[in-house]
Design a protein around this motif. Sequence first.
Motif, short mmCIF file in Angstrom:
data_model
loop_
_atom_site.label_atom_id
_atom_site.label_comp_id
_atom_site.label_asym_id
_atom_site.label_seq_id
_atom_site.Cartn_x
_atom_site.Cartn_y
_atom_site.Cartn_z
N SER A 49 -27.83 -2.93 6.62
CA SER A 49 -28.50 -4.12 6.97
C SER A 49 -29.30 -3.57 8.22
O SER A 49 -28.33 -3.09 9.05
N GLY A 50 -30.32 -4.67 8.34
CA GLY A 50 -30.93 -4.43 9.89
C GLY A 50 -30.03 -4.12 11.25
O GLY A 50 -30.13 -3.28 12.27
N GLY A 51 -29.41 -5.43 11.31
CA GLY A 51 -28.76 -6.03 12.11
C GLY A 51 -27.60 -4.52 12.19
O GLY A 51 -26.90 -3.57 12.98
N GLN A 52 -26.93 -4.08 11.12
CA GLN A 52 -25.99 -3.05 11.26
C GLN A 52 -26.00 -1.08 11.42
O GLN A 52 -26.03 -0.62 12.02
N ARG A 53 -27.79 -1.38 10.88
CA ARG A 53 -28.55 -0.48 11.72
C ARG A 53 -28.51 -0.03 12.42
O ARG A 53 -28.27 0.75 14.14
N SER B 47 -32.91 -7.33 18.59
CA SER B 47 -34.17 -8.56 17.97
C SER B 47 -33.08 -8.37 16.29
O SER B 47 -33.62 -9.84 15.85
N ALA B 48 -32.75 -8.33 15.90
CA ALA B 48 -32.15 -7.75 14.29
C ALA B 48 -30.63 -8.27 14.10
O ALA B 48 -30.08 -8.73 13.24
N LEU B 49 -30.11 -9.16 14.98
CA LEU B 49 -28.71 -10.09 15.67
C LEU B 49 -28.98 -11.07 16.13
O LEU B 49 -29.82 -11.45 15.91
N ASP B 50 -28.03 -11.55 15.33
CA ASP B 50 -28.13 -13.04 15.30
C ASP B 50 -27.51 -13.05 16.79
O ASP B 50 -27.23 -12.69 17.52
N TYR B 51 -27.23 -14.70 17.22
CA TYR B 51 -27.27 -15.06 18.76
C TYR B 51 -25.95 -14.24 18.95
O TYR B 51 -25.11 -14.16 20.18
N LYS C 127 -37.33 0.47 17.31
CA LYS C 127 -37.06 0.53 15.79
C LYS C 127 -35.70 1.52 15.53
O LYS C 127 -35.62 2.45 15.89
N SER D 128 -33.01 4.13 14.32
CA SER D 128 -33.54 5.22 13.41
C SER D 128 -32.19 5.53 13.46
O SER D 128 -31.31 6.47 14.29
N LYS E 147 -30.67 3.29 4.72
CA LYS E 147 -31.59 2.45 3.82
C LYS E 147 -29.94 1.26 3.51
O LYS E 147 -29.86 0.64 2.93
N ARG F 140 -26.57 -2.12 16.06
CA ARG F 140 -25.46 -1.85 15.88
C ARG F 140 -25.28 -0.20 16.06
O ARG F 140 -24.54 0.26 17.17
N THR G 41 -23.34 -12.84 17.91
CA THR G 41 -23.50 -11.05 17.92
C THR G 41 -23.72 -11.16 19.13
O THR G 41 -22.94 -9.61 20.24
#
Lengths: 575, 588
Positions: free
Chosen positions: A470-474, A497-501, A414, A416, A467, A476, A503
């Motif tokens: 985005s989820g993926g930016q967090r 998990s939050a990254l597209d294939y 998760k 953080s 916040k 990374r 990336t």
Amino acid sequence: MLKLVKYLKGYIKESIIGPLFKLLEAIFELIVPLVMAKIIDVGIKNSDKAYILKMCGILVFLGVLGFICSITAQYFAAKAALGFSAALRRDLYKHINSFSYTELDKIGTSSLVVRLTGDVNQVQNGVNLILRLLLRSPFIVIGAVLMSFFINFKLTLIFVAVTILMSGIIYFIMSKSVPHYKRAQEKLDKITQITRENLIGARVIRAFYMEDDEIKNFEDMSGSLLKTQTYVGRISSLLNPATYLILNLGIVLILYFGAFSVNIGTITQGELIALINYATQIILALLALSQLIIAITRAQSSSIRINEVFEIAPSMKNGEGVAIKDDGVKIEFKNVSFSYSDTAEEALSGISFSINKNETIGIIGGTGSGKSTLVNLICRFYDANSGEILIDGVDIKKFSFSQLREKISLVPQKASVFSGTIRENVKFGKDYVSDEEILKALEIAQLAEFVDSKEEGLDFMVLQGGKNLSGGQRQRLTIARALVGNPEIIILDDASSALDYQTDAKLRKALKELKDKTIIIVSQRCATVKNADKILVLDDGKLVGAGRHEELLKNCAEYQEIAKLQLGEGVLGNA
Amino acid sequence: MLKNKGTLTRLLEYAKPYRAYLILSFLFSVIFAAANLYTPIIIGDGVDLIVSAGNVDFESLKFVLFRFIAVILIMGVSQWLMGLCTNKVTYNTIKDIRFDVFCKLERVPIKYIDQNPHGDLLSRIINDAEQIQDGLLLGFSQLFSGIVTILATIGFMLKINFYITLVVVLLTPISLFVASFIAKSTYNMHKIQSKTRGELSGFVEEMITSQKVVKAFAYEQKAQERFDEINERLKKCGLAATFFSSTVNPSTRFVNGLVYTATGIAGALFAIAGRISVGQLSAFLTYANQYTKPFNEISGVIAELQSSFACAKRVFDTIDEKEEEKDPDNAITLNGENGKNQKTVNGNVEFKNVCFSYSKDTSLIENLNLKATKGQKIAIVGPTGSGKTTLINLLMRFYDVDSGQILVSDIPVKEIKKKSLRSSFGMVLQDTFLKSGTIRENIAFGKKDATMEEIIEAAKSAYAHSFIKRLPKGYDTVVCDEDENISVGEKQLIQIARVMLTKPKMLILDEATSSIDTITEIKIQKAFEKMMEGKTAFIAAHRLSTIKEADIILVMDKGKIIEQGSHEELLKKGGFYKKLYESQFETY
């Protein structure tokens, strides 16, 4: 509350001087009735105006002295009280900082926040008032009693008896209320918890239109707090009236017996008036004391709560630090088993494997199979219940925590991130890291483009919980954080998990180019772990397969199933 | 004092519903004050009967003493009752204020919650409210008896001697001026103190919440340093606020001392001239003390209230925050309840020229046009940060569009009741959130009155049942968001069970299965499909196993939809989507 007295260390000077000056002030106050008595007995009786004026001059002088003493005392009292609370807060936070998740769960985040701020406040108030009033009131009382003894012993005795009776009552009232104040603070904890959850889960709560339920929840808890407050309020409201009542009865007695004494000439009228004056002063002093009692009671219940936190010992002991054995085996698990609590099922059973230096390892398995638990043990967030974990050939418990943290970098499942700049987030405590290293880490983590696109660059502000990303930016960002500072072992727990294939693939490519690192990748995706040197397959807490992709396709049923679903039927044929 | 008139008025507004108790408190304090003031008279009367050796009137003394006892009994009872009433008013007032803050937090735009450290908001509900409470308690209890005492003592003193009374009355208000002066200067200090306390709360809450990361990166040292920095500042501003406030008491007592002395001089001179008796002088001195004491107390109250006002301002700032736009009066309800303004959900969702960005300087979504009809499954695909979650934020009206329109069931979302809009979508988010409570309660989030059978059925369709059964207390296991015992994937299954239970008309899945293994995910997919037969669904995901089955795939990049079509169509196009799809097989 006595246990916390040690926090006054460093302010001992102030803690003594403050009350002493209050004492001086009290002394000056006590002289006043004497002077007044003189004015009456000498000045008025003899119609000596000059004498009266002289005495009044003395009164003014006493007043000025008293004022200076009081201000000095207030200053020292405030300094000591504030210093005390700052030291207490610091130590409390330090202690909380040493907690692992198990300990945090025992009390809960909301309660810890209340104890660190609200409860410390109560104790601070208590200390402040104690320093300001504690010596003054008893001193005035003792002083007044002594003065009265000089005038007439018997009458004073009556008053002393009354005072003792009153103290008994105050003590009784106080002890009744301490547990209730504690209960009130606990309800305050609950209110904090409800509020905090509503802040964290604001979206989910609104999505399910739970607002009304939550409001009702809050209202119920508030109502409960109100009840406790009202109940304890009834008890503590008795304090003042009881004091007034009993002490004034004392004056009745003085008048009655005093009449006899004056009648037979043991004391004069002026002296009787002085006695009554002293009695009044004693009443006022004791009243001030009873105000103090309420503050002390609250401070006492807060101290109990604070001490509860101190009494929790962190369950894991820091190792002393140790030299490593370098035989090429980086991490080794020997028959390790673990469960989160005595009552829960085993999250891991009999796990044995070894990872060599600079290998890339994949860990794959179904939901709840124990992947993150394995990671928790490698990072030593928990200790295994049985079995051995070795890092660089040495028992993991022998390392100091700081040694371990330098060796192992974690990207948790998760993501953080913290409020602060991107720079601060990536550095996260490793102050020696340069901007170049940060940028390099961001590049590997595939976040460089994002940072470049922002005008502030590395100074871009991240909000609490990330916040505004985005989820993926967090995710990374957390990866970049794990890369700086040159760790030997990097663990990525489902970190893409939050990254597209696309990336994800770029990330894996960049990671591959890192030299001299042992990398552990926990993932659901076959494609991610396919090219690892070794893949560990977990199922329901057990290790059901270990080997390279091709071997597992042949030998491991669970792995076959996953591969089939994700990579297509054809992959089995090719193996 | 006057600077805070607004705050004071608002606080009193909150106390208004309890004014009956305030009035009672006032009455009791009048009785108490009167009795208290009568005491010196009685004592004076008693003293006058005890003149000198052989000159004591015991008979009359007895009556005086009985009067005295009666008076102090009245005093005791009325003081106690006064305390009870004051408590009632204050505790209830604070309860109402806390309640208003909480309700407001439920209604502010998500933006406010995202942008303010949680700990700081918490500090307002805990610490600031507490401070207001202490101030009000002090204020109410001292004020009434204080005023009554002042008025009554003036009366009593006037009865004895006019001129000495004049001396007293003229000198004593000096203490009020001194108090006000000090109070005004300390207000700012209290403001800073409250703010710093809020800052400390915010920091601590954030750190403790992410304790795992703090430990993982050995950040404890740095965290301690940052804590110490704020702590030091709190100490400094606390010292200033506490000390300067505390100077009020000595100052007013000094003034009182002067008054006492002046009374003594005047009284003695008058006594020599035979205008008053010694007993009267003694009474007068007692009155002078009595008279000055309330000024002392009121000054103390003024000082204490500064801190309360500073805290109240912070609390009122939150209460004054703008709320999410209210539903218009004739807002439409979407779920088939009978009544005015209700429409059934027809499954259409449309975005018309929607533009939106979180901050003014970076654009995110520009001119988005999209139409989904009933029963269609729309997959939203794209690189991270392309705007997928944002679309969902807009659909659920967690944020409102900057321009353009969103229509659900052909009705602009702004005309639909928010409650109805949100509950017609079943939403599973990327970040898991479990509320502290049992697993059963967590699943029954959207349907409080669900039966156990329904809950188990929902859990089964979410493939959560088996792991829940294995927990020590099964469905009654108490969980909270920070629990390590349950994996992230399992938490997601619980979230999915929530949605399965409510059987919504439309579905939004925001990377809802990212932490779940493929095997389980496929099973869940099948369960969703059954549930969603004929209903509209929006799915944001990276997992192509999720996406392949969609009717329409929207490919987003940098806030725009760059490609639209089914899986096969897009592959044929050979564009952005094809590249994305193929990266699954990149051999790295």
